[in-house]
Design a protein around this motif. Structure first.
Motif, PDB file in Angstrom:
ATOM      1  N   TYR A 194     -38.984 -32.526  64.550  1.00 23.74           N
ATOM      2  CA  TYR A 194     -40.161 -31.786  64.093  1.00 23.74           C
ATOM      3  C   TYR A 194     -40.379 -30.515  64.927  1.00 23.74           C
ATOM      4  CZ  TYR A 194     -45.033 -30.724  62.982  1.00 23.74           C
ATOM      5  OH  TYR A 194     -46.189 -30.090  62.603  1.00 23.74           O
ATOM      6  N   ILE A 225     -42.963 -38.438  58.609  1.00 25.01           N
ATOM      7  CA  ILE A 225     -42.871 -39.645  57.798  1.00 25.01           C
ATOM      8  C   ILE A 225     -44.132 -39.833  56.971  1.00 25.01           C
ATOM      9  CG2 ILE A 225     -42.622 -42.153  57.854  1.00 25.01           C
ATOM     10  CD1 ILE A 225     -41.111 -41.829  60.503  1.00 25.01           C
ATOM     11  N   ASN A 282     -44.379 -40.235  69.625  1.00 31.04           N
ATOM     12  CA  ASN A 282     -43.692 -39.284  68.748  1.00 31.04           C
ATOM     13  C   ASN A 282     -43.275 -38.042  69.522  1.00 31.04           C
ATOM     14  OD1 ASN A 282     -45.644 -39.843  65.696  1.00 31.04           O
ATOM     15  ND2 ASN A 282     -43.946 -40.982  66.563  1.00 31.04           N
ATOM     16  N   ASN A 289     -39.114 -33.975  58.437  1.00 31.52           N
ATOM     17  CA  ASN A 289     -39.373 -34.304  59.837  1.00 31.52           C
ATOM     18  C   ASN A 289     -40.741 -34.947  60.055  1.00 31.52           C
ATOM     19  OD1 ASN A 289     -36.916 -33.363  60.967  1.00 31.52           O
ATOM     20  ND2 ASN A 289     -37.617 -31.270  60.645  1.00 31.52           N
ATOM     21  N   TYR A 331     -44.406 -38.197  63.286  1.00 36.72           N
ATOM     22  CA  TYR A 331     -43.389 -37.155  63.320  1.00 36.72           C
ATOM     23  C   TYR A 331     -42.019 -37.726  63.683  1.00 36.72           C
ATOM     24  CZ  TYR A 331     -47.590 -34.226  63.705  1.00 36.72           C
ATOM     25  OH  TYR A 331     -48.802 -33.637  63.497  1.00 36.72           O
ATOM     26  N   LYS A 332     -40.977 -37.206  63.037  1.00 41.33           N
ATOM     27  CA  LYS A 332     -39.614 -37.576  63.392  1.00 41.33           C
ATOM     28  C   LYS A 332     -39.092 -36.645  64.475  1.00 41.33           C
ATOM     29  CE  LYS A 332     -37.000 -38.958  59.885  1.00 41.33           C
ATOM     30  NZ  LYS A 332     -36.367 -38.990  58.541  1.00 41.33           N
ATOM     31  N   LYS A 333     -37.903 -36.928  64.971  1.00 42.97           N
ATOM     32  CA  LYS A 333     -37.445 -36.342  66.231  1.00 42.97           C
ATOM     33  C   LYS A 333     -37.198 -34.828  66.187  1.00 42.97           C
ATOM     34  CE  LYS A 333     -32.525 -37.484  65.566  1.00 42.97           C
ATOM     35  NZ  LYS A 333     -32.034 -36.082  65.613  1.00 42.97           N
TER      36      LYS A 333
END
Length: 215
Positions: free
Chosen positions: A101, A198, A22, A196, A97-99
């Motif tokens: 964050y 999931i 992540n 941001n 976590y998404k990109k």
């Protein structure tokens, strides 16, 4: 800005690998990530490095330390990267976590004057519930609120200096910190970072014990 991500991790090997991936997937790439792998007995972490030796780069610092309280574990993890940083961002090993964050946090600090940054969370929720507005704010009215594990928790170097002089009361680290920050007059803001992340799975993670033995 100099950015430090920090992750204390205790008996969650395969989840820790996901956490590192992540971090590597973040759109904001100019950071150091300090990871402290905690153990009760050092034999528990034998061969741990096979979990991530193929995905690390020079931004990552990983050390092994005896498990303690949340407050002490966090300070131990941060101290592995002794250079002063502008922002310290807690990345839990059991969150996905998404990109953007880290980018969202950095941009907020660049455009607002605060020392502590939180986001909305209520108990153990995934992003579906957050998107429906089913959350409560952790920021404000501390230390009397009891909403644990803020989904975003980042702070300035000034706030970190306060932590260095904070007595470990053995309570949840974020509540210990908020009480200390409040007493020091530091400003706490909330940011909407729900898009941001999931999944926030604290308390519902699949921690593993003695059965985990890498080949």
């Amino acid at each position: 800005m100099k950015v430090l991500l920090f992750t204390p991790s205790y008996k969650r090997p395969y989840i820790l690998r996901q956490c590192i991936l992540n971090a590597k997937n973040q759109s904001y790439t100019d950071f150091t990530h300090s990871i402290s792998i905690m153990y009760d007995d050092k034999s528990e972490v034998a061969n741990y490095e096979v979990l991530f030796d193929d995905i690390l780069d020079d931004r990552f610092i990983i050390q092994y330390n005896k498990d303690s309280t949340g407050h002490t574990n966090a300070l131990t993890t941060i101290s592995q990267a002794p250079t002063p940083y502008d922002i310290y961002i807690k990345m839990d090993d059991d969150d996905i976590y998404k990109k953007d964050y880290v980018k969202t946090i950095v941009e907020y600090f660049e455009t607002h004057k605060c020392d502590v940054l939180s986001s909305h969370i209520n108990y153990q929720l995934n992003n579906y519930y957050l998107s429906k507005g089913n959350y409560r704010s952790l920021g404000g009215n501390f230390p009397n609120n009891n909403y644990l594990m803020p989904m975003t928790l980042a702070f300035s170097h000034k706030a970190y200096q306060v932590l260095l002089n904070t007595k470990d009361s053995r309570h949840f680290d974020d509540l210990v910190w908020r009480k200390a920050w409040s007493a020091s007059g530091l400003k706490d803001h909330n940011v909407d970072n729900s898009n941001n992340i999931i999944w926030h799975i604290h308390g519902k993670n699949a921690s593993v014990g003695s059965w985990f033995r890498p080949n």
